[in-house]
Design a protein around this motif. Structure first.
Motif, PDB file in Angstrom:
ATOM      1  N   LYS A 118       7.156  33.396  30.400  1.00 14.12           N
ATOM      2  CA  LYS A 118       5.950  33.974  29.800  1.00 14.12           C
ATOM      3  C   LYS A 118       5.707  33.236  28.499  1.00 14.12           C
ATOM      4  N   LEU A 119       4.453  32.821  28.285  1.00  9.75           N
ATOM      5  CA  LEU A 119       4.086  32.128  27.054  1.00  9.75           C
ATOM      6  C   LEU A 119       2.992  32.900  26.336  1.00  9.75           C
ATOM      7  N   GLY A 120       3.070  32.945  25.018  1.00 15.12           N
ATOM      8  CA  GLY A 120       2.048  33.628  24.238  1.00 15.12           C
ATOM      9  C   GLY A 120       1.240  32.694  23.372  1.00 15.12           C
ATOM     10  N   MET A 121       1.698  31.469  23.181  1.00 17.65           N
ATOM     11  CA  MET A 121       1.010  30.509  22.330  1.00 17.65           C
ATOM     12  C   MET A 121      -0.191  29.934  23.078  1.00 17.65           C
ATOM     13  N   LYS A 122      -1.412  30.316  22.631  1.00 19.46           N
ATOM     14  CA  LYS A 122      -2.627  29.885  23.324  1.00 19.46           C
ATOM     15  C   LYS A 122      -2.872  28.395  23.132  1.00 19.46           C
ATOM     16  N   GLY A 123      -3.513  27.815  24.143  1.00 19.89           N
ATOM     17  CA  GLY A 123      -3.799  26.384  24.129  1.00 19.89           C
ATOM     18  C   GLY A 123      -2.895  25.647  25.100  1.00 19.89           C
ATOM     19  N   LYS A 124      -2.813  24.328  24.921  1.00 16.87           N
ATOM     20  CA  LYS A 124      -1.980  23.506  25.801  1.00 16.87           C
ATOM     21  C   LYS A 124      -0.531  23.575  25.339  1.00 16.87           C
ATOM     22  N   ASN A 125       0.339  23.864  26.274  1.00 22.70           N
ATOM     23  CA  ASN A 125       1.776  23.944  26.004  1.00 22.70           C
ATOM     24  C   ASN A 125       2.488  22.862  26.810  1.00 22.70           C
ATOM     25  N   GLN A 143       2.678  20.547  31.796  1.00 23.55           N
ATOM     26  CA  GLN A 143       1.567  21.009  30.961  1.00 23.55           C
ATOM     27  C   GLN A 143       1.077  22.362  31.465  1.00 23.55           C
ATOM     28  N   ILE A 144       1.079  23.385  30.606  1.00 27.30           N
ATOM     29  CA  ILE A 144       0.571  24.720  30.934  1.00 27.30           C
ATOM     30  C   ILE A 144      -0.436  25.101  29.866  1.00 27.30           C
ATOM     31  N   THR A 145      -1.641  25.508  30.291  1.00 27.40           N
ATOM     32  CA  THR A 145      -2.659  25.968  29.359  1.00 27.40           C
ATOM     33  C   THR A 145      -2.649  27.482  29.347  1.00 27.40           C
TER      34      THR A 145
END
Length: 147
Positions: A118-125, A143-145
């Motif tokens: 689970k990611l919370g940092m918005k934008g491209k990760n 790459q996960i957006t």
């Protein structure tokens, strides 16, 4: 092929192994006196190469490319040269540096692994998987957006 050439090809790798045991350093691909240097396309399979440990490698694939913040997704992959039960960890690139995230799993007997993320940092990760804390094997970047 004459006997001298055959014996040189068999003795050279064994001599290199015995020198390594005595603390000396061996250089791969060196030629034996009177023999041409090994070709890049030469066949593999000398006793010295057979004794070398397997090189660790791994792949990583996400089941999505875009998610909502804190939406769970899965990263799966295969390892090669990594023992079953060994830990693989998730890293995220932040401010140009790779940081460990609190996500890890163990390698299955067939060399596969699966990790829920689970990611919370918005934008491209940018994410990657590494083996162990030292990262001896590193996957390609995923790459996960996050929207």
């Amino acid at each position: 092929m004459n006997r001298t050439l055959i014996s040189r090809r068999l003795v050279a790798p064994l001599l290199a192994l015995s020198l390594l045991g005595a603390g000396a350093v061996a250089v791969a691909g060196t030629a034996v006196a009177g023999e041409p240097a090994p070709r890049e396309d030469a066949a593999v399979g000398t006793p010295a190469e057979a004794a070398a440990p397997a090189v660790e490698s791994l792949t990583a694939h996400a089941d999505v490319t875009t998610v909502r913040a804190w939406q769970q997704f899965r990263i799966t992959g295969k390892t090669q040269g990594v023992k079953p039960g060994y830990t693989v960890l998730l890293q995220q690139k932040r401010s140009g540096e790779w940081k460990f995230l609190p996500a890890e799993t163990t390698v299955n007997r067939d060399g596969s692994y699966s990790l829920r993320v689970k990611l919370g940092m918005k934008g491209k990760n940018e994410l990657r998987i590494v083996t162990g804390e030292r990262g001896t094997a590193i996957s390609k970047t995923i790459q996960i957006t996050v929207r």
